[in-house]
Design an enzyme around this catalytic site. Structure first.
Site, short mmCIF file in Angstrom:
data_model
loop_
_atom_site.label_atom_id
_atom_site.label_comp_id
_atom_site.label_asym_id
_atom_site.label_seq_id
_atom_site.Cartn_x
_atom_site.Cartn_y
_atom_site.Cartn_z
N ASP A 167 -6.81 -6.55 2.52
CA ASP A 167 -7.27 -6.79 3.89
C ASP A 167 -8.55 -6.05 4.24
O ASP A 167 -9.06 -6.19 5.37
CB ASP A 167 -6.16 -6.52 4.92
CG ASP A 167 -5.79 -5.06 5.07
OD1 ASP A 167 -6.58 -4.17 4.73
OD2 ASP A 167 -4.67 -4.79 5.57
N GLU A 196 -1.62 -4.83 -1.79
CA GLU A 196 -1.29 -5.80 -0.74
C GLU A 196 -1.57 -7.26 -1.10
O GLU A 196 -1.52 -8.13 -0.23
CB GLU A 196 -1.99 -5.45 0.59
CG GLU A 196 -1.53 -4.14 1.20
CD GLU A 196 -0.12 -4.18 1.79
OE1 GLU A 196 0.43 -5.29 1.97
OE2 GLU A 196 0.44 -3.10 2.06
N HIS A 230 4.13 1.37 4.37
CA HIS A 230 2.78 1.16 3.84
C HIS A 230 1.71 1.62 4.83
O HIS A 230 0.54 1.69 4.47
CB HIS A 230 2.56 -0.30 3.41
CG HIS A 230 2.45 -1.29 4.53
ND1 HIS A 230 1.99 -2.58 4.32
CD2 HIS A 230 2.75 -1.22 5.85
CE1 HIS A 230 1.99 -3.24 5.47
NE2 HIS A 230 2.47 -2.44 6.39
N ASP A 272 -9.94 -0.51 3.49
CA ASP A 272 -8.75 -1.05 4.16
C ASP A 272 -9.12 -1.43 5.59
O ASP A 272 -10.00 -0.80 6.20
CB ASP A 272 -7.65 0.02 4.16
CG ASP A 272 -6.25 -0.52 4.43
OD1 ASP A 272 -6.12 -1.44 5.25
OD2 ASP A 272 -5.30 -0.01 3.83
N ASP A 324 -7.51 -2.33 -0.60
CA ASP A 324 -6.53 -3.22 0.02
C ASP A 324 -7.16 -4.60 0.18
O ASP A 324 -8.33 -4.71 0.58
CB ASP A 324 -6.14 -2.64 1.39
CG ASP A 324 -4.94 -3.32 2.02
OD1 ASP A 324 -4.90 -4.57 2.06
OD2 ASP A 324 -4.06 -2.61 2.52
N HIS A 353 0.81 -1.22 0.00
CA HIS A 353 0.00 0.00 0.00
C HIS A 353 0.84 1.28 0.00
O HIS A 353 0.29 2.37 -0.16
CB HIS A 353 -0.98 0.01 1.18
CG HIS A 353 -2.31 0.58 0.83
ND1 HIS A 353 -3.48 0.28 1.49
CD2 HIS A 353 -2.69 1.42 -0.16
CE1 HIS A 353 -4.49 0.92 0.95
NE2 HIS A 353 -4.04 1.62 -0.06
N HIS A 398 -6.91 -0.99 7.88
CA HIS A 398 -6.05 -0.08 8.66
C HIS A 398 -6.25 1.36 8.20
O HIS A 398 -6.57 1.62 7.03
CB HIS A 398 -4.58 -0.46 8.47
CG HIS A 398 -4.28 -1.89 8.80
ND1 HIS A 398 -4.41 -2.90 7.86
CD2 HIS A 398 -3.88 -2.48 9.95
CE1 HIS A 398 -4.10 -4.06 8.43
NE2 HIS A 398 -3.77 -3.84 9.69
N ASP A 417 -3.79 3.62 8.20
CA ASP A 417 -2.56 4.05 7.52
C ASP A 417 -2.30 5.54 7.72
O ASP A 417 -1.98 6.27 6.78
CB ASP A 417 -2.64 3.70 6.02
CG ASP A 417 -2.65 2.19 5.80
OD1 ASP A 417 -2.19 1.45 6.69
OD2 ASP A 417 -3.13 1.74 4.74
#
Length: 308
Positions: free
Chosen positions: A229, A272, A142, A125, A227, A98, A127, A129
């Site tokens: 995830d 990712e 990332h 995502d 992403d 990412h 997260h 980030d």
């Protein structure tokens, strides 16, 4: 019909779980170009970028990892995404971890500034980030793109972001893992935080439509960063940062279908994917299927029924 340019970004420098550099090849093997062409889009595969001659940079945080490589990738991706958008095409960046968004969103912002239109960001995502190079404990870059995009300080080694995106034009969607330092920083910003608690209570549709309505009202450009995830690891295991409780198959397709129906998306990241962690290509195939939904494919065809 859209005119699409595929940009390979085989990046592993934003984290330490090697394998994301194989992501662009996996998307191609899974048939992303054929799928888009079958949907009626005009597709050009621009091949894989390389970071070129790397700069020599330093950071006061000794934990920061692979800074020179990340800066190299940021520069080339910014230029290529901006160039593709200026040519009237939609860039789809095939990652890669990412950290690629440090460059891809900068390129989209550069184009939006040139076009005189506001840029919005949808961050799909697990997260947030929202670390900076100075706050990250892991040193994995990332985990920093949204902070760079929003104009946080601490990115002295990076070129200034073209036009930081105001907090009200950023939507974090599907979030379920936020570090303490990120949480404290996010409290000072007005970023839409649609974590899984919000989505459990309100559902997927209402928060997304509210954000898309703001994009439409502002005549904005929309960059979507997807992403792996964001998805639940039970359906998408090929990621080094799995977090339980992610989007289901149907929820993910619904998000993508709503984005397509809005007609607002102007650039896209796929990030990712680590094929080394995949199971017979299932995650790569699912991500390509989601791109199909983003670009007009329906999971379930619903022919009009006759009631006579």
């Amino acid at each position: 019909m859209s005119r699409i340019s595929l940009i390979g970004a085989p990046i592993d420098s934003g984290q330490r779980n090697l394998g994301c550099l194989m992501g662009p090849a996996a998307y191609r093997v899974a048939g992303i170009d054929r799928l888009l062409a079958d949907l009626g889009h005009e597709v050009r595969d621009l091949g894989d970028l390389t970071p070129g001659v790397l700069p020599h940079a330093s950071c006061d945080n000794p934990a920061v990892d692979q800074l020179d490589e990340t800066l190299g990738w940021t520069k080339v991706l910014r230029h290529r995404v901006s160039e593709v958008l200026a040519g009237g095409r939609m860039p789809i960046t095939l990652g890669g971890d990412h950290s690629l968004a440090l460059g891809s969103v900068a390129g989209a912002a550069e184009h939006a500034t040139r076009a005189g239109r506001p840029l919005f960001l949808l961050w799909l995502d697990a997260h947030s980030d929202f670390h900076t190079p100075m706050t990250t404990v892991s040193g994995n870059l990332h985990g920093t793109p949204v902070a760079y995009i929003a104009g946080r300080s601490g990115f002295d080694a990076f070129p200034p972001f073209p036009a930081p995106i105001p907090a009200e034009r950023i939507c974090l969607f599907g979030i379920r893992s936020v570090d303490a330092a990120e949480h404290e920083a996010l409290l000072r910003y007005d970023i839409a935080m649609n974590d899984m608690r919000v989505l459990d209570e309100r559902g997927i549709v209402a928060p997304l439509r509210e954000f898309l309505a703001r994009v439409r009202a502002a005549n904005g450009l929309l960059h979507v960063s997807l992403d792996v995830d964001f998805l639940d690891p039970s359906i998408a295991p090929a990621v080094g940062t799995t977090v339980p409780g992610g989007a289901t198959f149907r929820e993910a397709h619904l998000v993508c279908e709503l984005l397509h129906e809005s007609g607002l998306m102007t650039s896209l990241d796929l990030v990712e994917l680590n094929p080394f962690l995949d199971e017979r290509g299932r995650t790569a195939k699912l991500m390509v299927d989601l791109v199909g939904s983003l670009m007009g494919k329906k999971v379930f065809d619903r022919p009009t029924r006759s009631f006579h």
